[in-house]
Design a protein around this motif. Structure first.
Motif, PDB file in Angstrom:
ATOM      1  N   ARG A  59      -1.292 -75.993  54.173  1.00 13.41           N
ATOM      2  CA  ARG A  59      -1.353 -76.959  54.954  1.00 13.41           C
ATOM      3  C   ARG A  59       0.258 -77.142  55.610  1.00 13.41           C
ATOM      4  N   THR A 108      -3.208 -76.606  59.405  1.00 16.20           N
ATOM      5  CA  THR A 108      -3.543 -75.616  58.301  1.00 16.20           C
ATOM      6  C   THR A 108      -3.064 -74.352  59.011  1.00 16.20           C
ATOM      7  N   ILE A 136      -9.240 -73.086  61.134  1.00 14.91           N
ATOM      8  CA  ILE A 136      -7.790 -73.141  60.660  1.00 14.91           C
ATOM      9  C   ILE A 136      -6.689 -73.070  61.823  1.00 14.91           C
ATOM     10  N   ASP A 183      -8.073 -80.580  51.798  1.00 16.14           N
ATOM     11  CA  ASP A 183      -7.096 -79.743  50.970  1.00 16.14           C
ATOM     12  C   ASP A 183      -7.788 -79.529  49.479  1.00 16.14           C
ATOM     13  N   ARG A 214     -12.284 -73.125  54.462  1.00 16.13           N
ATOM     14  CA  ARG A 214     -11.797 -72.998  56.028  1.00 16.13           C
ATOM     15  C   ARG A 214     -11.895 -71.709  56.576  1.00 16.13           C
TER      16      ARG A 214
END
Length: 786
Positions: free
Chosen positions: A32, A38, A139, A223, A253
């Motif tokens: 992160r 991200t 992402i 997350d 992700r």
């Protein structure tokens, strides 16, 4: 060209095809960013490698065509080393094992590929990323072969809790519930046209439910994915369903399937890996944070932490039948139950701050948040990072066995002076073992196995150490003030994280599974602790005080003062004086600067030190003390039945009340007679349940069959680790299948009497006479436990 800062959540690698048929490992670092976005770092420049002594290169060359590279690095003994580079990480174990078979030692040949990438860059949690970046799919930014530098980064992890409901076999999906700060929803598999309850969404079939779940996860972009037993049950069940339905089940992700590693051993927990997200089971989070619970079921933990349990109308232990019934006939109740489970987990981990604690521990050690509870691996990362700076390589771990075989000293215990005492000081050494490491320079690198008479070393009871500053003492010197600052600022998470790390330094050094395992180091720490404790005992006795008890880092000293406030004031003065004297003693004896600090911890208005059962000697690690005479909760118990899971609620209630009465000079006989009468009349049956863990499968108990195993074998419900049972006239029976009357006399003799007798003996009373049952004989003692 971008320069961004972020926090690492996951470190792994993938092998891709290179030119001319080669295989290329590519590091994948997910995390992160400080701004909430991200990132993914991909790096194909790193090569798997390990080291051997340069003197062994010729022998090693006979076993491989790989070329070695001579380096400036050294072993602990100062021997030069050479490096072997391999094509992929999976090529390392084969060559490593062949070298071991012919007697060639290897160094760091077990360090994980992605972890080594972080170690070599000195990165612990936070990082600065500089390089070319492109927007990713799912992402924010993808970096290829950037520069990574360490950075102090703070993030607020986004957390999603989920839970599933299935049929009795765990094969058919009924619902998936989700809860976070942004969602409170349950996806119900239902092909009919029934109206959906509040916050419920209909999915016509299991495939649609999996689709909707994956979409929600991608939209929320957490997350951390958490739940209760989610790896071994929820995710495992969903993965099997996805395979049956041929559903891609993409939760990450980044592209890539979820990977689940099954639990090892009866008490092990499984692990799950989702690209770019952390899977952190609620039970493991609590255990990793050393949050102790008598019962780790969701209902029990929620009641203890939140004051609220599962949303069931009947017995929570028979919830499966109610779940199926409600799914078919009462959809609002079913939906509420499912949503409540997901919410309870979210609120438990939030209230206990266990995810924040994992992140804080990651910032200290470098391990990713889902692996910080592995104390050996965390210590490994920390120490290897420091060795990297010094150009020193460490041995390869040869054993995964964490049991201790060589003799190691434990903390020293002074025999208690039994009985009831007034106004007793309790003094504690602040972080004793870490302070000893700092003071005496105890460290794997500074240890001298064969001291020479001319060496100027620090001699401890377990071994000798060089005086040059070493790694562990320096690391701890940095951690101590950081913890003090965190405590002053009220940052309990940071303070707890540092405390866990500092305390782990001793334990891992005495564990064969640690690459720095050395019993001499562990014995140096505990042996020096014994000397410090005995010296302090003598100091108090020389000042005219009686030391009643001592254990590892604490001393219980009779003040001899009738006034409690005056005793507290003098206790603080004595602690300051002892610190001055012990610093002078250590400086003269070892020529080092003392980092030891004795604190006046508390004053017990009354302290009871019991005898060991069946002995005239005092019992170690067992006592009860009164801090506050006005409140029954002012009695503190250590090692007594009230703090042990395998005693009933009845025994705990009786013990708590008896000691409060003893300490506040109230009569105990009338209370005891009344409580026994109520047990015999069946008025306290709800307090007669035993709880004990199974340590293996029931069929594996062959030499002996303890009562909880007998009960487990009679259970009609799926077995968990914790067995709840009662003693009946036919022996132990599980609470879900009680077929005979309770044997209440068993509880009088086996639960009330043992906790009452130490108090009664102090007052010169007899148990049978007090309860008005002088004819009673302890037949249970003659016949044995039932």
């Amino acid at each position: 060209m971008l320069k961004l800062r972020g926090f690492i959540l996951q470190a792994s690698y993938r092998v891709v095809s290179g030119s001319a048929g080669t295989r290329v490992p590519v590091i994948h670092i997910y995390g992160r960013l400080e701004d909430g976005g991200t990132f993914l770092v991909r790096d194909n420049r790193q090569r798997p490698h390990f080291y051997i002594r340069t003197s062994d290169v010729e022998r090693a060359s006979a076993l491989t065509s790989q070329q070695s590279v001579a380096l400036e690095k050294r072993t602990f003994n100062g021997e030069p080393v050479s490096r072997f580079d391999m094509e992929t990480p999976t090529d390392v174990p084969g060559l490593r094992d062949r070298l071991h078979d012919v007697g060639v030692d290897t160094y760091e040949a077990d360090v994980r590929f992605a972890i080594r990438y972080l170690i070599e860059r000195g990165i612990k949690g936070g990082c600065e990323i500089e390089g070319e970046a492109t927007p990713g799919e799912g992402i924010t930014w993808v970096f290829d072969n950037p520069v990574l530098r360490p950075a102090d980064v703070r993030i607020e992890p986004r957390v999603l809790s989920f839970d599933i409901e299935t049929d009795g076999k765990g094969e058919r999906l009924l619902a998936i519930s989700m809860y976070s700060s942004e969602i409170d929803e349950v996806l119900i598999v239902d092909g009919s046209d029934r109206p959906m309850p509040e916050k419920a969404t209909r999915c016509v079939d299991e495939y649609s439910a999996l689709n909707a779940f994956c979409e929600r996860v991608q939209q929320l972009d957490p997350d951390v994915i958490t739940g209760w037993n989610i790896v071994d049950f929820d995710l495992t069940a969903l993965q099997k369903m996805a395979q049956r339905l041929r559903h891609p089940f993409s939760l990450g992700r980044d592209a890539g399937a979820i990977r689940i590693r099954k639990a090892e051993g009866y008490f092990g927990s499984g692990q799950a890996s989702i690209p770019g997200r952390l899977v952190m089971d609620g039970i493991d989070l609590l255990r990793g944070a050393f949050v102790r619970m008598d019962d780790y079921s969701l209902d029990a933990v929620a009641r203890e932490v939140l004051g609220e349990g599962k949303a069931v109308a009947g017995d929570v232990r028979d919830r499966l039948a109610e779940i199926i019934h409600n799914y078919r006939h009462d959809l609002p109740a079913f939906a509420l139950y499912a949503r409540t489970d997901a919410r309870l987990v979210f609120e438990i981990v939030a209230k206990l701050n266990v995810i924040h604690l994992a992140v804080a521990r990651s910032q200290l050690t470098g391990m990713t948040p889902d692996r910080v509870a592995a104390s050996i691996a965390s210590f490994d990362f920390l120490y290897l990072s420091e060795l990297e700076k010094l150009g020193i390589v460490a041995p390869t771990v040869r054993s995964s066995d964490s049991r201790v075989y060589e003799a190691q000293q434990g903390g020293h215990v002074l025999e208690p002076l039994t009985g009831l005492h007034r106004n007793v000081w309790v003094f504690d050494f602040k972080s004793l073992y870490p302070s000893i490491i700092r003071t005496f320079n105890i460290d794997p690198l500074s240890y001298v196995a064969r001291p020479q008479p001319t060496d100027d070393l620090i001699e401890t009871p377990g071994g000798a150490f060089r005086r040059e500053p070493a790694i562990l003492p320096r690391v701890l010197d940095e951690l101590f003030p950081r913890r003090d600052v965190a405590k002053k600022q009220g940052d309990e998470v940071a303070s707890h994280a540092i405390k866990i790390l500092m305390n782990s330094c001793y334990g891992v050094l005495g564990t064969p599974a640690c690459r720095f395992y050395n019993p001499a180091l562990a014995n140096s720490i505990t042996g020096t602790g014994r000397e410090i404790l005995l010296w302090s005992k003598q100091w108090f006795e020389s000042a005219g005080y009686t030391v009643l008890y001592g254990d590892t880092d604490s001393l219980f000293v009779r003040s001899g003062m009738p006034d409690a406030d005056e005793a507290r004031a003098l206790g603080k003065e004595l602690a300051a004086k002892l610190n001055r004297d012990i610093a002078q003693y250590i400086g003269q004896e070892w020529r080092v600067t003392s980092k030891m600090e004795l604190k006046f911890e508390k004053l017990y208005l009354r302290l009871f030190l019991p005898r060991a059962r069946g002995s005239t000697r005092g019992a170690s690690k067992r006592y009860a003390g009164l801090l506050n005479a006005a409140d029954i909760d002012g009695v503190q118990f250590v090692g007594m039945e009230v703090v042990r899971r395998d005693w009933t609620a009845l025994a705990k209630q009786v013990q708590r009340e008896l000691y409060h009465r003893l300490f506040t000079d109230q009569p105990v006989d009338v209370y005891l007679a009344d409580i026994v009468g109520r047990v015999r009349d069946g008025k306290l049956d709800d307090q007669l349940v035993y709880k004990k863990n199974l340590r293996k499968d029931t069929e594996e108990y062959t030499a002996t069959t303890p009562p909880h195993v007998v009960a487990a074998r009679k259970s009609t419900q799926p077995l968990g680790r914790l067995i709840s049972y009662v003693i009946t006239t036919a022996g132990p029976e599980p609470i879900d299948n009680i077929q005979h009357p309770l044997d209440r006399e068993h509880y009088v003799i086996k639960q009330i009497k043992p906790v009452a007798e130490p108090v009664l003996a102090t007052l010169g009373l007899d148990f049978e006479q007090v309860i008005g049952d002088s004819r009673q004989m302890d037949l249970y003692a003659l016949l044995g436990d039932r």
